[in-house]
Scaffold this motif. Structure first.
Motif, PDB file in Angstrom:
ATOM      1  N   MET A   1      47.287 101.022 174.857  1.00 20.88           N
ATOM      2  CA  MET A   1      46.215 100.105 174.482  1.00 20.88           C
ATOM      3  C   MET A   1      46.730  99.162 173.406  1.00 20.88           C
ATOM      4  O   MET A   1      46.401  99.291 172.234  1.00 20.88           O
ATOM      5  CB  MET A   1      45.014 100.890 173.980  1.00 20.88           C
ATOM      6  N   PRO A   2      47.601  98.199 173.785  1.00 22.34           N
ATOM      7  CA  PRO A   2      48.197  97.300 172.794  1.00 22.34           C
ATOM      8  C   PRO A   2      47.206  96.276 172.277  1.00 22.34           C
ATOM      9  O   PRO A   2      46.913  95.285 172.925  1.00 22.34           O
ATOM     10  CB  PRO A   2      49.346  96.648 173.575  1.00 22.34           C
ATOM     11  N   THR A   3      46.663  96.512 171.146  1.00 22.00           N
ATOM     12  CA  THR A   3      45.728  95.586 170.528  1.00 22.00           C
ATOM     13  C   THR A   3      45.906  95.625 169.030  1.00 22.00           C
ATOM     14  O   THR A   3      46.140  96.692 168.455  1.00 22.00           O
ATOM     15  CB  THR A   3      44.269  95.917 170.886  1.00 22.00           C
ATOM     16  N   LYS A   4      45.799  94.475 168.406  1.00 20.55           N
ATOM     17  CA  LYS A   4      46.003  94.417 166.952  1.00 20.55           C
ATOM     18  C   LYS A   4      44.928  95.159 166.195  1.00 20.55           C
ATOM     19  O   LYS A   4      45.076  95.439 165.014  1.00 20.55           O
ATOM     20  CB  LYS A   4      46.054  92.968 166.493  1.00 20.55           C
ATOM     21  N   ALA A  38      57.299  99.811 168.806  1.00 18.04           N
ATOM     22  CA  ALA A  38      56.045  99.075 168.990  1.00 18.04           C
ATOM     23  C   ALA A  38      55.379  99.493 170.294  1.00 18.04           C
ATOM     24  O   ALA A  38      54.150  99.690 170.348  1.00 18.04           O
ATOM     25  CB  ALA A  38      56.320  97.574 168.987  1.00 18.04           C
ATOM     26  N   ARG A  39      56.172  99.634 171.347  1.00 16.34           N
ATOM     27  CA  ARG A  39      55.616 100.054 172.631  1.00 16.34           C
ATOM     28  C   ARG A  39      55.028 101.453 172.544  1.00 16.34           C
ATOM     29  O   ARG A  39      53.944 101.719 173.085  1.00 16.34           O
ATOM     30  CB  ARG A  39      56.697  99.989 173.702  1.00 16.34           C
ATOM     31  N   GLU A  40      55.747 102.355 171.853  1.00 13.76           N
ATOM     32  CA  GLU A  40      55.241 103.718 171.699  1.00 13.76           C
ATOM     33  C   GLU A  40      53.950 103.752 170.891  1.00 13.76           C
ATOM     34  O   GLU A  40      53.070 104.584 171.144  1.00 13.76           O
ATOM     35  CB  GLU A  40      56.291 104.586 171.009  1.00 13.76           C
ATOM     36  N   GLY A  42      51.815 101.310 170.840  1.00 12.14           N
ATOM     37  CA  GLY A  42      50.795 100.546 171.553  1.00 12.14           C
ATOM     38  C   GLY A  42      50.400  99.254 170.876  1.00 12.14           C
ATOM     39  O   GLY A  42      49.241  98.851 170.927  1.00 12.14           O
ATOM     40  N   VAL A  43      51.364  98.597 170.234  1.00 16.62           N
ATOM     41  CA  VAL A  43      51.083  97.333 169.555  1.00 16.62           C
ATOM     42  C   VAL A  43      52.061  96.275 170.060  1.00 16.62           C
ATOM     43  O   VAL A  43      52.999  96.564 170.810  1.00 16.62           O
ATOM     44  CB  VAL A  43      51.200  97.472 168.024  1.00 16.62           C
ATOM     45  N   SER A  44      51.855  95.054 169.643  1.00 17.57           N
ATOM     46  CA  SER A  44      52.695  93.954 170.095  1.00 17.57           C
ATOM     47  C   SER A  44      54.117  94.108 169.556  1.00 17.57           C
ATOM     48  O   SER A  44      54.330  94.725 168.500  1.00 17.57           O
ATOM     49  CB  SER A  44      52.114  92.625 169.635  1.00 17.57           C
ATOM     50  N   PRO A  45      55.113  93.547 170.247  1.00 15.96           N
ATOM     51  CA  PRO A  45      56.509  93.678 169.811  1.00 15.96           C
ATOM     52  C   PRO A  45      56.762  93.144 168.410  1.00 15.96           C
ATOM     53  O   PRO A  45      57.682  93.612 167.722  1.00 15.96           O
ATOM     54  CB  PRO A  45      57.278  92.865 170.861  1.00 15.96           C
TER      55      PRO A  45
END
Length: 209
Positions: A1-4, A38-40, A42-45
């Protein structure tokens, strides 16, 4: 769930550290990169760059956290010991237990490139603080007349060398193998080795009256 919005401000740094430790434990140090972490998490690179300038800064922060945890553990067992001599034994055993319980931290903490005061002052400070806990315990022992005060610095270094050697043997599986051959456990063998070392000190330098 990549969200700031996934993490509150300040929580992201902790999650990045936790994600990094998980990667080291499961895949090894080479798996850690800011993009992968970052992927682990769940956030932006680009999110990790708000907290760490590069991979080395991230690893140094993990190393500093490891020293903080080690220092806290040694303080805890020192305060719970029945006396200065027993505190030294308990702290040495706790050092080995920390390495066994937190191998990802331990293997990273002593990498020389992460311990350069000019580049990573927080790591160096945390490492020095952990060592100061041992130095204070030795000072307590010498102050009680149980150990020679003129050899306090050497004794602190000797105890650290003993603890670190036992910890490294533990992580390599050598101590467990040897303890099984001796009909005991790695923890009990660490305790016995440390007590033997302390007894040798006592026999070399009698207690003062």
């Amino acid at each position: 769930m990549p969200t700031k919005d996934r993490y509150h401000h300040g929580d992201l740094r902790e999650e990045l550290l936790r994600a990094s430790v998980r990667l080291i434990e499961t895949e090894g140090l080479t798996a850690v990169s800011l993009r992968r972490v970052a992927r682990e998490a769940g956030v932006s690179p680009g999110a990790p760059y708000h907290h760490f300038t590069d991979r080395a800064a991230l690893l140094a922060a993990i190393s500093a956290r490891g020293f903080e945890q080690l220092g806290a553990r040694m303080i805890s067992v020192r305060e719970g010991a029945s006396g200065p001599r027993e505190a030294l034994i308990a702290m040495t055993v706790a050092y080995v237990e920390f390495a066994r319980d937190s191998p990802a931290y331990f293997r990273l903490m002593f990498r020389p490139e992460l311990y350069e005061p000019d580049k990573h002052p927080a790591t160096a400070t945390a490492g020095d603080a952990a060592y100061a806990v041992l130095e204070q315990a030795v000072a307590d022992a010498t102050g009680s007349g149980g150990l020679p005060s003129e050899e306090a610095d050497t004794l602190a270094l000797a105890l650290w060398s003993l603890a670190h050697g036992l910890a490294s043997l533990t992580l390599d599986g050598k101590l467990e193998l040897r303890s099984a051959q001796m009909g005991t456990t790695a923890v009990e063998l660490s305790d016995r080795v440390t007590r033997l070392f302390t007894d040798l000190i006592d026999s070399r330098w009698p207690r003062s009256e």
